[in-house]
Scaffold this active site. Sequence first.
Site, PDB file in Angstrom:
ATOM      1  CB  ALA A  44       2.209   5.399   6.301  1.00  0.00           C
TER       2      ALA A  44
ATOM      3  CG  ASN B 183      -1.998   1.073   0.709  1.00  0.00           C
ATOM      4  OD1 ASN B 183      -2.322   2.303   0.817  1.00  0.00           O
ATOM      5  ND2 ASN B 183      -3.033   1.086   2.444  1.00  0.00           N
ATOM      6  CG  ASP B 184       1.774   2.923   4.188  1.00  0.00           C
ATOM      7  OD1 ASP B 184       0.778   3.017   3.620  1.00  0.00           O
ATOM      8  OD2 ASP B 184       1.872   2.396   5.056  1.00  0.00           O
ATOM      9  CB  VAL B 185       6.069   0.883  -1.198  1.00  0.00           C
ATOM     10  CG1 VAL B 185       6.899   0.238   0.218  1.00  0.00           C
ATOM     11  CG2 VAL B 185       5.338  -1.181  -1.153  1.00  0.00           C
ATOM     12  CB  VAL B 186       2.262   1.517  -4.848  1.00  0.00           C
ATOM     13  CG1 VAL B 186       3.357   0.395  -4.616  1.00  0.00           C
ATOM     14  CG2 VAL B 186       0.782   0.482  -3.884  1.00  0.00           C
TER      15      VAL B 186
END
Lengths: 468, 103
Positions: free
Chosen positions: A433, A392-395
Amino acid sequence: MLITTVNISYLLGATAFVIGLRQMSTPATARKGNLLATLGMSIAILATLFLPINGADNNYVWIMGAMTVGGIIGYISAIKIEMTAMPQMVSVFNGLGGACAVVLAYTELFQLAEGGIIASEAQLLILLLTLLIGAVAFTGSMLAYGKLQGLVDDRKVTLPRHNLINMAILALLVVLYIYVYVSGSQPGIIWITALLLLSLLYGLSFVAPIGGADMPVVISLLNAFTGLSAAAAGLIYSNNIMMVGGILVGSAGIILTVVMCKAMNRSLTNVLVGGFGENHKSKKEKGDKQVAKEITCADLAVQLYYSNTVMVVPGYGLAVAQAQKVVKRMDNLLSANGVDVTYAIHPVAGRMPGHMNVLLAEADVPYPKLLDMEDANEAMPNTDMVIVIGANDVVNPAAYDDPASPVYGMPVINVWEAKNVVVLKRSMNPGYAGIQNQLFFHHKTRMLFGDAKTTLEELNDEIKSLEG
Amino acid sequence: MESIFLFLDENLLLIYLLIFTVILGFELISNVPTILHTPLMSGANAISGVVIIGAILLIRNADPTDYLTLSLGALGVVLGMINVVGGFAVTNRMLKMFNKKKK
């Protein structure tokens, strides 16, 4: 004669630590390096058992008993643990090392208080430092474990103005330490105990406001703390291998922490005081309710089957669902049809750097198929289909265009540059996050809800049926 | 304060050792590929279990009738041993997977 043998053994042990760490930093020799470090530790422990001490009672029965108990507990937990829970396990082991330093320092300080031994000012200072660093590493690591294991909710342990509270506790600690230090070489046992409790509390309070996504950085930092406490304890006993081992871990841990921060494009201070847990109200989040478009397994199977290039972007959800082997099966099915399948690995995907690599390696995904972030982003415009599995957060595109977002500035995988994006997710809940992801509402994106493993198994069946 | 200066004077070689070891640690880790971060952290964590040596020395120096010190020392040895054995074993498990894919 015996003392020389012991000293040479310590020298060999310390050299094994250094060479072992060196080998552990290259993939080809990493395993050998770990075994060498293990050997070094065994030599060091053995040498300590034989170290001649004048007039000592030795109490070997106690030592052997405790070593057996600890060894069995450690070995069984290391063997039994699920690969997904590995980061937590490292945190627990680290905490126990810190606890060991605390026990040492407290016992020695206790004997000082009782008047059993007399210490110099320098020794007292070192004992106090060992107590402080070890205690912070202990409770901090345990809380990090709780957070990663999902036992502790970030928001529930963070108080309003937590950074101020932290500073207050730290200030109180410093005052108390100075007081105990200047009050002479025989500190009262009440003061020492107060110091211990306050240090333990500080460890908890220190980690409490740091968000789950930053846990790897914190664990690495706490690891460095444990190393430093071991080194400080080594000063008390004038033991060279404790000092060398401890300092090595201390400096290696700190540099590793910095490297990890760099991978997230954030400074260490930002990680420690920034706090993901606070209420970041991004302007985009407040907007109208957006609707994400869904896709069915059957449609996705067709799209994948006739793609030329497919890129998998795995995240923590893949680890939780234990879906790595199913992904590999999908890879096999698609590759058999001439689809080029690659994997894009974000440096901090999962809960620890390298987490995804370990998981995919477990499923026998060949090494050359794993692309690092830069290569993946380069290949993105030529990719027909990207499957985001539990990441999620890394994209999150907010990293580029939403300065109010906590992930702003972090390098991410630009999946929206591919021709199509499918996101496999359990629900619309935000990532670790705690922020919403605009990617889910992007015009190229389709959502496929459900447990990653179950969904992928269905998908595999659909692909198989296409081969018919 | 004076005793601290005295300590520094007497342990000058030690300070050399500390400084060089710090630099060595930095150098060893600086250029590590991301995939090795977790195993490396885990391995370094196991090495920090070297603190167990202090606990062993504590027990060896204790009076056989001083059960408090003996118990605390034994607790230290148990904790340290879990860190050492568990740490190295779990690191080995992680690295074993890297080996497998080299085939």
